[in-house]
Motif scaffolding. Structure first.
Motif, PDB file in Angstrom:
ATOM      1  N   ILE A  57       0.816  -1.210   0.000  1.00  0.00           N
ATOM      2  CA  ILE A  57       0.000   0.000   0.000  1.00  0.00           C
ATOM      3  C   ILE A  57       0.851   1.262   0.000  1.00  0.00           C
ATOM      4  CG2 ILE A  57      -0.194   0.027   2.522  1.00  0.00           C
ATOM      5  CD1 ILE A  57      -2.998   1.011   0.063  1.00  0.00           C
ATOM      6  N   GLN A  58       2.105   1.192   0.483  1.00  0.00           N
ATOM      7  CA  GLN A  58       2.935   2.401   0.520  1.00  0.00           C
ATOM      8  C   GLN A  58       3.295   2.900  -0.876  1.00  0.00           C
ATOM      9  OE1 GLN A  58       4.249  -0.576   1.166  1.00  0.00           O
ATOM     10  NE2 GLN A  58       5.978  -0.706  -0.250  1.00  0.00           N
ATOM     11  N   ARG A  59       3.069   2.062  -1.903  1.00  0.00           N
ATOM     12  CA  ARG A  59       3.356   2.498  -3.264  1.00  0.00           C
ATOM     13  C   ARG A  59       2.390   3.595  -3.715  1.00  0.00           C
ATOM     14  NH1 ARG A  59       6.585  -0.913  -6.337  1.00  0.00           N
ATOM     15  NH2 ARG A  59       6.770   0.982  -7.612  1.00  0.00           N
ATOM     16  N   VAL A  60       1.155   3.583  -3.177  1.00  0.00           N
ATOM     17  CA  VAL A  60       0.166   4.619  -3.521  1.00  0.00           C
ATOM     18  C   VAL A  60      -0.533   5.051  -2.228  1.00  0.00           C
ATOM     19  CG1 VAL A  60      -1.768   5.273  -5.024  1.00  0.00           C
ATOM     20  CG2 VAL A  60      -0.208   3.441  -5.737  1.00  0.00           C
ATOM     21  N   PRO A  61       0.135   5.841  -1.403  1.00  0.00           N
ATOM     22  CA  PRO A  61      -0.456   6.211  -0.106  1.00  0.00           C
ATOM     23  C   PRO A  61      -1.753   7.000  -0.222  1.00  0.00           C
ATOM     24  CG  PRO A  61       1.563   7.468  -0.545  1.00  0.00           C
ATOM     25  CD  PRO A  61       1.489   6.397  -1.574  1.00  0.00           C
ATOM     26  N   GLU A  62      -2.020   7.593  -1.393  1.00  0.00           N
ATOM     27  CA  GLU A  62      -3.281   8.323  -1.576  1.00  0.00           C
ATOM     28  C   GLU A  62      -4.490   7.403  -1.421  1.00  0.00           C
ATOM     29  OE1 GLU A  62       0.047  10.180  -3.831  1.00  0.00           O
ATOM     30  OE2 GLU A  62      -0.845   8.177  -3.806  1.00  0.00           O
ATOM     31  N   LEU A  63      -4.279   6.113  -1.584  1.00  0.00           N
ATOM     32  CA  LEU A  63      -5.393   5.168  -1.436  1.00  0.00           C
ATOM     33  C   LEU A  63      -5.973   5.170  -0.025  1.00  0.00           C
ATOM     34  CD1 LEU A  63      -4.152   2.035  -3.422  1.00  0.00           C
ATOM     35  CD2 LEU A  63      -5.988   3.604  -4.067  1.00  0.00           C
ATOM     36  N   LEU A  64      -5.159   5.516   0.969  1.00  0.00           N
ATOM     37  CA  LEU A  64      -5.629   5.434   2.348  1.00  0.00           C
ATOM     38  C   LEU A  64      -6.790   6.382   2.615  1.00  0.00           C
ATOM     39  CD1 LEU A  64      -2.216   5.064   4.158  1.00  0.00           C
ATOM     40  CD2 LEU A  64      -3.953   3.308   3.855  1.00  0.00           C
ATOM     41  N   LEU A  65      -6.769   7.546   1.994  1.00  0.00           N
ATOM     42  CA  LEU A  65      -7.873   8.489   2.178  1.00  0.00           C
ATOM     43  C   LEU A  65      -9.155   7.946   1.538  1.00  0.00           C
ATOM     44  CD1 LEU A  65      -8.187  11.171   3.595  1.00  0.00           C
ATOM     45  CD2 LEU A  65      -7.761  12.333   1.425  1.00  0.00           C
ATOM     46  N   ALA A  66      -9.009   7.313   0.366  1.00  0.00           N
ATOM     47  CA  ALA A  66     -10.171   6.703  -0.274  1.00  0.00           C
ATOM     48  C   ALA A  66     -10.705   5.539   0.549  1.00  0.00           C
ATOM     49  CB  ALA A  66      -9.796   6.236  -1.684  1.00  0.00           C
ATOM     50  N   ILE A  67      -9.787   4.751   1.141  1.00  0.00           N
ATOM     51  CA  ILE A  67     -10.208   3.639   2.001  1.00  0.00           C
ATOM     52  C   ILE A  67     -10.946   4.170   3.227  1.00  0.00           C
ATOM     53  CG2 ILE A  67      -9.325   1.838   3.531  1.00  0.00           C
ATOM     54  CD1 ILE A  67      -7.119   1.352   1.423  1.00  0.00           C
ATOM     55  N   LYS A  68     -10.458   5.259   3.761  1.00  0.00           N
ATOM     56  CA  LYS A  68     -11.122   5.862   4.916  1.00  0.00           C
ATOM     57  C   LYS A  68     -12.564   6.236   4.579  1.00  0.00           C
ATOM     58  CE  LYS A  68     -10.882   9.830   8.048  1.00  0.00           C
ATOM     59  NZ  LYS A  68     -10.196  11.091   8.348  1.00  0.00           N
ATOM     60  N   ARG A  69     -12.766   6.868   3.442  1.00  0.00           N
ATOM     61  CA  ARG A  69     -14.123   7.245   3.038  1.00  0.00           C
ATOM     62  C   ARG A  69     -14.995   6.005   2.838  1.00  0.00           C
ATOM     63  NH1 ARG A  69     -11.299  11.234  -0.188  1.00  0.00           N
ATOM     64  NH2 ARG A  69     -11.383   9.827  -1.971  1.00  0.00           N
ATOM     65  N   LEU A 118       2.669   5.169   9.327  1.00  0.00           N
ATOM     66  CA  LEU A 118       2.547   6.472   9.971  1.00  0.00           C
ATOM     67  C   LEU A 118       3.810   7.304   9.810  1.00  0.00           C
ATOM     68  CD1 LEU A 118       0.621   5.540  13.230  1.00  0.00           C
ATOM     69  CD2 LEU A 118      -0.248   6.688  11.196  1.00  0.00           C
ATOM     70  N   GLY A 119       4.896   6.687   9.367  1.00  0.00           N
ATOM     71  CA  GLY A 119       6.130   7.445   9.182  1.00  0.00           C
ATOM     72  C   GLY A 119       6.338   7.931   7.764  1.00  0.00           C
ATOM     73  N   LEU A 120       5.470   7.531   6.845  1.00  0.00           N
ATOM     74  CA  LEU A 120       5.663   7.931   5.455  1.00  0.00           C
ATOM     75  C   LEU A 120       5.453   9.422   5.269  1.00  0.00           C
ATOM     76  CD1 LEU A 120       3.866   5.052   3.555  1.00  0.00           C
ATOM     77  CD2 LEU A 120       6.298   5.525   3.583  1.00  0.00           C
ATOM     78  N   ARG A 121       6.291  10.023   4.442  1.00  0.00           N
ATOM     79  CA  ARG A 121       6.139  11.447   4.170  1.00  0.00           C
ATOM     80  C   ARG A 121       4.856  11.682   3.375  1.00  0.00           C
ATOM     81  NH1 ARG A 121      10.483  12.343  -0.762  1.00  0.00           N
ATOM     82  NH2 ARG A 121       9.523  10.824  -2.143  1.00  0.00           N
TER      83      ARG A 121
END
Length: 415
Positions: free
Chosen positions: A79-91, A111-114
Motif C-alpha cells: 500500500i505504501q506504493r500509492v499512499p493516496e489510497l488510504l484516504l479513499a479507504i477511509k471514506r 505512519l512514518g511515510l512522508r
C-alpha cells in the motif's frame, strides 16, 4: 515450496472479524504477501490487487475511489506504493462500517511515510510481521515471554542439544523465508546481497529522496558492525563521515523500512544513574552477519565478533515474540554510568520486570549475573527473574530468582 506457519496468521484472521481495515506491516521479503494471500483465499469473494504491478498502480493513482470500491474483502499489497489510497479507504469504510473490508500490506511503517494522509485512526489494526522466528522455522512453541511472567521465571525445560556453533549457524541463516530455504554459502549470500541492492535502490527511494545511495550502503555496513551496541549518533556519524542531521534521517529511514530497530533504554526512579541512549539491532541477524562478512568458518576465529551477533539474534527473537504475546510487555535495555548493563529488560504493564543477559559461551560464570544482581538489589520483588541465556545445554540455578537457560529456551518454551 514449503510454507511456514506464522503466528500472525490467526491474529490477522481474528482482527478482520471485528475490524474494518487490517494492515500487515513489515520488511520486504518477510512473507507479507503470502500471509495476505492465505487469508484472502479463505474469504469468499475476496479480491487481490498488487501495487508492484505497473498497470494496477496506474489505475490506483488515476481513480483511488473507484479502485477501492468492492463488496467483500479487498486485499491490496504494498500500500505504501500509492499512499493516496488510504484516504479513499477511509471514506469507503466510513460509508460501510462492516468488519473485514480491507487487508493491506506494507513494507514501511505507514505512519512514518512522508506526505501521508490521515491514516485511518480508529478504523484499522496493524500487525507487525518480522522475519521468521526460530519457532516458526522449527514448528516450536515460541512462548518464552509469556511463560516467564506467568510462572515468575520458574520454567522447567529439557536440556538443549544445540552448541555454540549451531546458534551461530541459526543467527547467520536469519529469518527471511527465501534465505532460510537456500543452502548456506554462495546462494544465501547472493540473496542477502540482492536484498541490500533492492533496499537501497528501490525501497528507501520510494519513501525518501536519497541522492547518494552509496552513503546508505556504507551506513548499513557500519550499523551492522555496531549491532547490539549503543546507538551513539556522534560516533556513528564520525565513522561514516556524515553530518549528524543526515545520519539521524538515514537511521530513521532504516527503521521505517524495518532493517534496524532501536531498543529504548530502561530506567526507574530506583536506578537514577541509568543512561538514555537506545541500543541498536539489525532486525535480521543473517543480513547483519552478511554485512559484516561473517561466516560459520570465520566465526571459529576467537577474535570474530560472535558475541554481538548472538546477542542481536536473541534480542530479535524476543522482539518477534512481543508481536504475539498475550502479556502486555515492553522491551528495553539497561546501562548506567558505571557501565553496569543488562542486555534486555522486559517490563510488564503491572510494573514487574524480567532481566535477560545473553552470553555466547557454552559455560556460565557467577560474574555473568553482575548486571542482573544490580537490578535485583535495586528493584527488590519487582524483579521476577534474572536469566542468563547462554550457548550451553543445561538449565542452572544461580541463587534467588537467578538462573541460566540455553538460548533455545526462547523458542522451545511453551506459554
Amino acid at each position: 515450496m514449503d510454507l511456514f506457519s506464522r503466528h500472525a496468521e490467526p491474529m490477522t484472521a481474528e482482527a478482520l472479524a471485528d475490524t474494518r481495515v487490517v494492515v500487515v506491516n513489515g520488511a520486504r521479503q518477510v512473507g507479507k504477501s503470502t500471509l495476505a494471500e492465505l487469508i484472502a483465499a479463505r474469504s469468499p469473494g475476496a479480491r487481490e490487487l498488487y501495487l508492484d504491478d505497473r498497470a494496477v498502480r496506474a489505475a490506483a493513482e488515476s481513480d483511488p475511489s473507484a479502485f477501492v470500491r468492492h463488496d467483500g474483502l479487498l486485499m491490496i499489497d504494498e500500500i505504501q506504493r500509492v499512499p493516496e489510497l488510504l484516504l479513499a479507504i477511509k471514506r469507503e469504510v466510513d460509508r460501510d462500517k462492516s468488519p473485514g473490508r480491507f487487508l493491506l500490506t506494507g513494507s514501511a511503517r505507514l505512519l512514518g511515510l512522508r506526505d501521508l494522509p490521515d491514516a485511518l485512526p480508529g478504523r484499522a489494526e496493524t500487525i507487525e510481521l518480522w522475519p521468521l522466528s526460530q519457532g516458526e522455522i522449527d514448528s516450536a512453541p515460541d512462548g518464552f515471554v509469556d511463560a516467564v511472567f506467568r510462572l515468575d521465571g520458574h520454567i522447567r525445560m529439557l536440556p538443549s542439544t544445540l552448541t555454540k556453533r549451531d546458534y551461530v549457524a541459526r543467527a547467520l541463516r536469519g529469518g527471511y523465508p527465501e534465505a532460510v530455504r537456500r543452502d548456506p554459502g554462495r546462494r544465501r549470500a547472493r540473496f542477502f546481497d540482492s536484498y541490500v541492492t533492492d533496499l537501497v535502490t528501490r525501497d528507501v527511494q520510494q519513501i525518501s529522496d536519497i541522492h547518494r545511495p552509496a552513503e546508505m550502503r556504507r551506513l548499513l555496513s557500519v550499523v551492522a558492525a555496531r549491532m547490539a551496541t549503543l546507538a551513539v549518533a556522534e560516533s556513528i556519524a564520525s565513522d561514516v563521515a556524515m553530518p549528524r542531521q543526515t545520519l539521524s534521517r538515514y537511521l530513521d529511514l532504516l527503521e521505517l523500512v524495518f532493517v534496524i530497530k532501536r531498543i529504548p533504554a530502561w530506567s526507574s526512579n530506583l536506578t537514577t544513574r541509568a543512561i538514555s541512549t537506545p541500543k541498536l539491532i539489525v532486525t535480521d541477524s543473517g543480513l547483519g552477519g552478511r554485512l559484516i562478512g561473517m561466516s560459520e568458518e570465520r566465526a571459529k576465529d576467537p577474535t570474530a565478533p560472535v558475541g554481538p551477533l548472538l546477542e542481536n539474534f536473541a534480542i530479535g527473537e524476543v522482539a518477534r515474540q512481543l508481536t504475539w504475546t498475550e502479556e502486555p510487555v515492553q522491551l528495553f535495555h539497561y546501562r548506567d554510568r558505571d557501565k553496569v548493563e543488562v542486555d534486555m529488560v522486559l517490563e510488564h504493564a503491572s510494573g514487574t520486570v524480567i532481566g535477560l543477559e545473553v552470553k555466547a559461551a557454552e559455560t556460565v560464570r557467577a560474574e555473568d549475573f553482575r548486571g542482573l544482581r544490580h537490578l535485583a538489589n535495586r528493584l527488590g520483588d519487582r524483579l521476577r527473574a534474572g536469566i542468563v541465556l547462554y550457548a550451553g545445554e543445561q538449565q542452572l540455578a544461580f541463587g534467588d530468582r537467578l538462573a541460566a537457560f540455553p538460548i533455545s529456551a526462547l523458542w522451545t518454551t511453551a506459554s
